[in-house]
Design an enzyme around this catalytic site. Structure first.
Site, short mmCIF file in Angstrom:
data_model
loop_
_atom_site.label_atom_id
_atom_site.label_comp_id
_atom_site.label_asym_id
_atom_site.label_seq_id
_atom_site.Cartn_x
_atom_site.Cartn_y
_atom_site.Cartn_z
N LEU A 187 0.94 -1.19 0.04
CA LEU A 187 0.09 -0.23 0.13
C LEU A 187 0.74 1.27 -0.07
O LEU A 187 1.93 1.27 0.67
CB LEU A 187 -0.75 -0.06 1.20
CG LEU A 187 -1.77 -1.33 1.67
CD1 LEU A 187 -2.36 -1.40 2.93
CD2 LEU A 187 -2.56 -1.39 0.44
N HIS A 188 0.65 2.20 -0.78
CA HIS A 188 1.32 3.37 -0.73
C HIS A 188 0.59 4.59 -1.67
O HIS A 188 -0.82 4.22 -2.11
CB HIS A 188 2.59 3.10 -1.81
CG HIS A 188 2.52 2.65 -3.03
ND1 HIS A 188 2.00 1.36 -3.30
CD2 HIS A 188 2.36 3.06 -4.09
CE1 HIS A 188 1.98 1.09 -4.48
NE2 HIS A 188 2.02 2.30 -5.22
#
Length: 152
Positions: A66-67
């Site tokens: 996730l980013h």
């Protein structure tokens, strides 16, 4: 920066129950915010990215990275790790369901490269990842990360 500097007792949660993929993002993102290395708006930016671009963040079977963009609220390079029980569907037909989620925040487009390289090595170690998936001990997970970083 090395993985063992990013993933600490404070940024790892194991066997977390989540209600869906956005809840996974929330829980992983909260660890980045609690570390003081990202603003709360970074969580919303990760959610927006997932909504907008789909489940491309599920990078290998069972694992999400996730980013969001550096300008979305990252103060300094940071990472969190959340294992999920039960695993959560993200909508990626090849790599669902997700049982391990890493959240990554980088303050620019280059400082995270070394950490990503070590993370890639960890992801390739099927035995290590299987142990992480089922572990209930943060200390055990930290030992696995240290070993991966040392190239063992």
């Amino acid at each position: 920066m090395q993985l063992d500097h990013l993933l600490t007792k404070e940024t790892i949660r194991l066997q977390v129950r989540a209600t869906g993929r956005m809840d996974v993002v929330q829980k992983a993102g909260e660890l980045l915010v609690a570390s003081g290395n990202a603003d709360a708006r970074y969580i919303e930016a990760m959610k927006h990215s997932l909504k907008t671009h789909g489940p491309y963040m599920v990078i290998v079977p069972g694992v999400a990275l996730l980013h969001a963009r550096p300008e979305d609220g990252v103060r300094q390079l940071c990472m969190s790790l959340v294992t999920l029980d039960p695993p959560i569907e993200f909508g990626n037909p090849d790599n669902d369901p997700v049982s391990v989620a890493f959240a990554l925040g980088a303050e620019d487009n280059s400082k995270h490269v070394e950490a990503i390289a070590v993370l890639a090595g960890l992801l390739e170690d099927e035995q290590a990842m299987e142990t992480i998936r089922h572990s209930t001990s943060v200390d055990e997970v930290l030992q696995i990360i240290a070993a991966a970083q040392a190239g063992e």
